[in-house]
Write a protein that holds these residues in place. Structure first.
Motif, short mmCIF file in Angstrom:
data_model
loop_
_atom_site.label_atom_id
_atom_site.label_comp_id
_atom_site.label_asym_id
_atom_site.label_seq_id
_atom_site.Cartn_x
_atom_site.Cartn_y
_atom_site.Cartn_z
N PHE A 119 -2.65 -6.91 20.16
CA PHE A 119 -1.27 -6.85 19.71
C PHE A 119 -0.34 -6.15 20.70
O PHE A 119 0.83 -5.92 20.41
CB PHE A 119 -1.19 -6.22 18.32
N ASP A 120 -0.88 -5.80 21.86
CA ASP A 120 -0.11 -5.18 22.94
C ASP A 120 0.69 -3.96 22.49
O ASP A 120 1.86 -3.77 22.85
CB ASP A 120 0.80 -6.20 23.63
N MET A 121 0.03 -3.15 21.69
CA MET A 121 0.59 -1.85 21.29
C MET A 121 -0.58 -0.93 20.95
O MET A 121 -1.67 -1.40 20.60
CB MET A 121 1.56 -1.99 20.12
N ASN A 122 -0.36 0.35 21.11
CA ASN A 122 -1.42 1.31 20.80
C ASN A 122 -1.86 1.15 19.35
O ASN A 122 -1.06 0.81 18.47
CB ASN A 122 -0.94 2.73 21.07
N GLY A 173 -1.26 0.99 13.03
CA GLY A 173 -1.48 1.74 11.79
C GLY A 173 -0.20 1.99 11.02
O GLY A 173 -0.17 1.86 9.78
N LYS A 174 0.87 2.34 11.71
CA LYS A 174 2.15 2.58 11.04
C LYS A 174 2.67 1.30 10.38
O LYS A 174 3.26 1.36 9.30
CB LYS A 174 3.17 3.10 12.05
N LEU A 175 2.44 0.17 11.05
CA LEU A 175 2.95 -1.10 10.54
C LEU A 175 2.05 -1.73 9.47
O LEU A 175 2.43 -2.71 8.85
CB LEU A 175 3.12 -2.09 11.69
N SER A 176 0.85 -1.16 9.30
CA SER A 176 -0.11 -1.77 8.36
C SER A 176 -0.23 -1.00 7.05
O SER A 176 -1.12 -1.29 6.26
CB SER A 176 -1.48 -1.89 9.03
N GLN A 177 0.66 -0.06 6.82
CA GLN A 177 0.64 0.69 5.57
C GLN A 177 1.20 -0.17 4.43
O GLN A 177 1.93 -1.13 4.67
CB GLN A 177 1.48 1.96 5.72
N TYR A 201 0.73 -5.09 6.60
CA TYR A 201 -0.23 -4.58 5.60
C TYR A 201 -1.45 -5.49 5.54
O TYR A 201 -1.34 -6.70 5.46
CB TYR A 201 0.45 -4.50 4.24
N ASN A 202 -2.64 -4.89 5.64
CA ASN A 202 -3.95 -5.54 5.59
C ASN A 202 -4.35 -6.26 6.88
O ASN A 202 -5.36 -6.95 6.90
CB ASN A 202 -4.07 -6.51 4.40
N ILE A 203 -3.62 -6.06 7.97
CA ILE A 203 -3.97 -6.72 9.22
C ILE A 203 -5.34 -6.30 9.72
O ILE A 203 -6.00 -7.04 10.44
CB ILE A 203 -2.88 -6.49 10.31
N GLU A 204 -5.80 -5.13 9.34
CA GLU A 204 -7.10 -4.64 9.83
C GLU A 204 -8.26 -5.53 9.40
O GLU A 204 -9.36 -5.43 9.94
CB GLU A 204 -7.35 -3.19 9.41
N HIS A 205 -8.02 -6.43 8.48
CA HIS A 205 -9.06 -7.36 8.04
C HIS A 205 -9.11 -8.63 8.90
O HIS A 205 -10.00 -9.46 8.72
CB HIS A 205 -8.85 -7.74 6.57
N SER A 206 -8.20 -8.76 9.83
CA SER A 206 -8.18 -9.94 10.70
C SER A 206 -9.02 -9.70 11.96
O SER A 206 -9.47 -8.59 12.23
CB SER A 206 -6.74 -10.27 11.11
N ILE A 222 -9.08 -1.66 14.07
CA ILE A 222 -8.97 -0.23 13.77
C ILE A 222 -7.51 0.13 13.93
O ILE A 222 -6.94 0.00 15.01
CB ILE A 222 -9.86 0.63 14.69
N SER A 223 -6.90 0.58 12.85
CA SER A 223 -5.45 0.79 12.85
C SER A 223 -5.08 2.27 12.79
O SER A 223 -4.11 2.64 12.15
CB SER A 223 -4.81 0.01 11.70
N PHE A 224 -5.84 3.10 13.49
CA PHE A 224 -5.45 4.50 13.65
C PHE A 224 -5.58 4.88 15.12
O PHE A 224 -6.18 4.14 15.89
CB PHE A 224 -6.22 5.43 12.71
N PRO A 225 -4.99 5.98 15.54
CA PRO A 225 -4.90 6.31 16.97
C PRO A 225 -6.24 6.40 17.69
O PRO A 225 -7.27 6.73 17.10
CB PRO A 225 -4.19 7.66 16.97
N GLY A 226 -6.17 6.12 19.00
CA GLY A 226 -7.33 6.17 19.87
C GLY A 226 -7.49 4.93 20.72
O GLY A 226 -8.32 4.89 21.60
N GLY A 227 -6.67 3.91 20.47
CA GLY A 227 -6.64 2.71 21.30
C GLY A 227 -5.33 2.69 22.07
O GLY A 227 -4.26 2.73 21.46
N VAL A 228 -5.41 2.68 23.39
CA VAL A 228 -4.22 2.79 24.24
C VAL A 228 -4.22 1.68 25.28
O VAL A 228 -5.24 1.42 25.91
CB VAL A 228 -4.18 4.19 24.92
#
Length: 131
Positions: free
Chosen positions: A64-67, A72-76, A82-87, A92-98
C-alpha cells in the motif's frame, strides 16, 4: 530501481545495531520493490512468532506504499480501510513496517518485530535511514 543485496545488508545491519542498543532481539525482514523477501535476520532469542509478523509488516508497507502504522490508523472501525488486514493473505496493521525509498522511488520495505510496536518502528526506521 532495484534494492541490491549490499543495500539490504546495510539496512539490516543498521536495524540490528539499533535493536542491540535498545536491548531487544528482533526479527528483521527486508523486501524488494516486488514484495519479495530479499534478506531476513532473526537475532538470537527473538520470538519465533515474530518471524511471520516481521515479513507481513514489510509486505503491508509495500503493498500500500505507506508505513504499516498508517494502514493501522485507516483500518480502525469507522475508517475507510476497516478490516483490510484480512486481505492479501493477512496484513499487519500496526507499526514496524517502513518503506524503503531512493529519491522519489520506492525500492522495498523493512519489517521488524520482537519488541513493543514503538520499539519495532524505531528499529525499522533506523534500518530505513541506512539506505
Amino acid at each position: 530501481m532495484s534494492l541490491t543485496l549490499e543495500q539490504a545488508e546495510r539496512i539490516s545491519n543498521a536495524a540490528k545495531m539499533k535493536a542491540k542498543e535498545i536491548g531487544v532481539p528482533m526479527n528483521i525482514a527486508i523486501i524488494d520493490e516486488g514484495a519479495n523477501l530479499k534478506a531476513f535476520h532473526r537475532m538470537d532469542n527473538a520470538w519465533l512468532g515474530s518471524i511471520d509478523i516481521a515479513i507481513k509488516k514489510a509486505k503491508t508497507a509495500r503493498f500500500f506504499d505507506m508505513n504499516s502504522g498508517e494502514i493501522g490508523k485507516l483500518s480502525q472501525p469507522g475508517q475507510p480501510l476497516y478490516n483490510i488486514e484480512h486481505s492479501n493473505g493477512g496484513l499487519i496493521s500496526f507499526p514496524g513496517g517502513v518503506l524503503l525509498k531512493q529519491g522519489d522511488g520506492i525500492v522495498g520495505a523493512i519489517g521488524v518485530s520482537g519488541g513493543s510496536v514503538e520499539q519495532d518502528h524505531e528499529v525499522a526506521e533506523a534500518g530505513a535511514a541506512a539506505l
